[in-house]
Scaffold this active site. Structure first.
Site, short mmCIF file in Angstrom:
data_model
loop_
_atom_site.label_atom_id
_atom_site.label_comp_id
_atom_site.label_asym_id
_atom_site.label_seq_id
_atom_site.Cartn_x
_atom_site.Cartn_y
_atom_site.Cartn_z
N HIS A 79 0.86 -1.15 -0.01
CA HIS A 79 -0.05 -0.14 0.12
C HIS A 79 0.85 1.32 0.01
O HIS A 79 1.91 1.06 0.48
CB HIS A 79 -0.81 0.06 1.28
CG HIS A 79 -0.40 0.02 2.35
ND1 HIS A 79 0.00 1.13 3.02
CD2 HIS A 79 0.21 -0.90 3.52
CE1 HIS A 79 0.55 0.90 4.40
NE2 HIS A 79 0.63 -0.38 4.51
N ASP A 81 -0.35 4.32 0.94
CA ASP A 81 -0.81 5.38 1.97
C ASP A 81 0.06 5.13 3.09
O ASP A 81 0.81 4.23 3.52
CB ASP A 81 -2.20 5.28 2.23
CG ASP A 81 -2.62 3.91 2.84
OD1 ASP A 81 -2.19 3.20 2.45
OD2 ASP A 81 -3.29 4.21 3.90
N ASP A 115 6.76 1.11 5.98
CA ASP A 115 5.36 0.94 6.09
C ASP A 115 4.57 2.04 5.18
O ASP A 115 4.32 2.88 5.62
CB ASP A 115 5.00 1.19 7.45
CG ASP A 115 3.42 0.78 7.70
OD1 ASP A 115 2.80 -0.02 6.72
OD2 ASP A 115 2.81 1.08 8.69
N GLU A 149 -4.59 1.43 3.42
CA GLU A 149 -4.72 0.26 4.31
C GLU A 149 -4.72 0.86 5.55
O GLU A 149 -5.22 0.15 6.62
CB GLU A 149 -3.47 -0.41 3.87
CG GLU A 149 -3.20 -1.70 4.64
CD GLU A 149 -2.51 -1.54 5.93
OE1 GLU A 149 -2.43 -2.43 6.93
OE2 GLU A 149 -1.90 -0.30 6.40
N GLU A 150 -4.18 2.15 5.98
CA GLU A 150 -3.97 2.66 7.33
C GLU A 150 -5.40 2.97 7.79
O GLU A 150 -5.43 3.41 9.11
CB GLU A 150 -3.15 3.79 7.18
CG GLU A 150 -1.51 3.38 6.93
CD GLU A 150 -0.99 2.41 7.63
OE1 GLU A 150 -1.30 2.12 8.70
OE2 GLU A 150 0.18 2.24 7.34
N ASP A 175 1.83 -10.11 1.40
CA ASP A 175 1.34 -8.68 1.79
C ASP A 175 2.59 -8.27 2.68
O ASP A 175 3.34 -9.34 3.22
CB ASP A 175 -0.02 -8.57 2.11
CG ASP A 175 -0.41 -7.22 2.27
OD1 ASP A 175 0.43 -6.42 1.72
OD2 ASP A 175 -1.51 -6.83 2.81
N HIS A 419 4.77 3.84 12.49
CA HIS A 419 3.48 4.84 13.04
C HIS A 419 4.13 5.61 14.04
O HIS A 419 3.34 6.35 14.79
CB HIS A 419 2.53 3.67 13.60
CG HIS A 419 1.68 2.92 12.36
ND1 HIS A 419 0.63 2.75 12.74
CD2 HIS A 419 2.18 2.75 11.18
CE1 HIS A 419 -0.01 2.05 11.60
NE2 HIS A 419 1.11 2.04 10.76
#
Length: 444
Positions: A79, A81, A115, A149-150, A175, A419
């Protein structure tokens, strides 16, 4: 670093500088940034875009690389995003994609470096290079790149539904997920490649207490906030029971065979010593404790809108990660029993059950393990239950072999920056990730 490596790194930096930040409030999302990202891809990867068929599903992307013959395809997922970030507190700006150090110690600092733009761009680099050399896979390969996804994962869910409507059942889906790590399992000194064969369910559980408001100078004996606080402390005092699933046992046995010292005898007898192992896992670390049970974490609290007013509604959100083998219904029942207060309303929001367990043996597992081993020959490849949630869970309805693995060596400090502030990746690590995807594609 070769000229080709330098060019690949600059393409990566270009995409990291585009702030594709997901936001729960969709109206606050900077969609032009997402459009810029999508527009940049054909300019950076012309050979890939000339050879592969492309579809756009909202802001999510689906590519098809036609194989030489019919057969079940492989899907590589990522992903683009990222979670929001500002410059505050970062050593280097989150969207500056700055480089520090040199050689094996060269670092690339950016939100999304791991990520999950790291995987997405590594996939693009692998495919672009293989197309340029004239390679064509034996069977179809799909690239599925999600845009949210987030937050809610609607892009991946849509793509999975599209493939299902077309009757496509992939042989293997890969994934993001586990990584190549060290020193996470006692007694094992070799690197460990942890491959997620399933993932926990995820549910936000809302606890709500409603009560008459009024002036804070004349509070009732038990206010809504007190009742809510009592419910939270009761839940905290009654954790979910520890369980060792078949995947847990397989992981312990696999790693135990590589352990040294007295723990080797314990880990290689995992099935007979399950009660002892449940205690050990519960005490080793936060990560091992989360492996063997459903976890709860109160992440949001809401009360009165004024300092001198009693709240009419007190609310807490409990982020709940549901262990494989359990369910949303079982989780809610445990929470209600732990709280023991009918005045506290318990409800699930955005409930997602644990994923089915993919096999940790057989041709698809062996294909992935071989690709990892080709780049990381010392690594012990083991199944595990992924603690977070990925877009991969949306593909379990069309594929029996859904794996979650990010092909990078990541330290505890680097994993802790996900994150959070100062997300970064070693450039050499990222380049080895490209090599893993290349090996997997060559085996397709």
């Amino acid at each position: 670093m070769t000229a080709a490596d330098t060019a690949a790194l600059e393409r990566f930096r270009t995409l990291l500088r585009i702030p594709t930040m997901s936001r729960n409030a969709v109206e606050e999302t900077d969609w032009p940034a997402f459009d810029r990202f999508v527009v940049a891809l054909p300019e950076l990867y012309p050979a890939l875009h000339a050879a592969l068929e492309q579809e756009r599903h909202g802001h999510s992307l689906l590519y098809r690389w036609r194989g030489r013959e019919d057969g079940a395809p492989m899907v590589l997922m990522a992903h683009y995003d990222v979670v929001p970030a500002t410059d505050e507190g970062w050593t280097h700006p989150p969207f500056g994609a700055e480089l520090t150090g040199s050689g094996e110690q060269q670092l690339l600092w950016a939100r999304g470096a791991i990520d999950d733009k790291g995987s997405l761009v590594a996939i693009l680099e692998a495919v672009e290079a293989l197309v340029r050399e004239g390679f064509r896979p034996e069977h179809d390969v799909y690239l599925s790149f999600g845009h949210d996804e987030e937050t809610v994962g609607s892009g991946a869910r849509t793509i999975a539904a599209v493939l299902a409507e077309r009757g496509i059942r992939p042989a293997l889906v890969l994934d993001e997920g586990g990584a190549v790590v060290e020193r996470i399992f006692p007694g094992v000194t070799a690197p460990i490649a942890v491959v997620g064969v399933s993932e926990k369910g995820i549910t936000s559980v809302r606890l709500t207490v409603e009560q008459h408001g009024g002036h804070a100078s004349t509070p009732p004996r038990t206010t809504a906030t007190v009742r809510l606080a009592r419910a939270i402390t009761r839940l905290d005092a009654r954790p979910f029971p520890a369980r060792l699933t078949e995947t847990n046992l397989r992981m312990v046995e696999t790693l135990g065979a590589h352990a040294t010292g007295p723990l080797r005898a314990v880990f290689t007898r995992a099935r007979r010593l399950q009660p002892l192992l449940r205690v050990v896992f519960g005490r080793l670390s936060d990560e091992t404790r989360a492996i063997v049970r459903t976890t709860t974490a109160v992440t949001q609290l809401r009360g009165s809108l004024a300092a001198n007013a009693l709240p009419e509604t007190a609310e807490a959100v409990v982020n709940t990660r549901i262990a494989v083998g359990s369910s949303v219904a079982e989780t809610l029942e445990h929470i209600r029993r732990a709280i023991r207060d009918d005045a506290v309303r318990v409800e699930a929001v955005d409930a997602s059950e644990p994923s089915p367990v993919s096999p940790a043996d057989g041709p698809e597992w062996d294909r992935l393990a071989a690709a990892i081993g080709a780049v990381h020959p010392r690594a012990v490849v083991t199944p595990y239950i992924m603690l977070g949630a990925s877009d991969g869970r949306h593909f379990t309805g069309i594929c029996d072999a859904v794996y979650r693995f990010t092909p990078f060596e990541l330290s505890a400090e680097e994993r802790g920056a996900l994150h959070a502030r100062d997300e970064r990746i070693h450039v050499a690590t990222w380049q080895r990730g490209i090599a893993v995807y290349t090996a997997l594609l060559r085996a397709s």
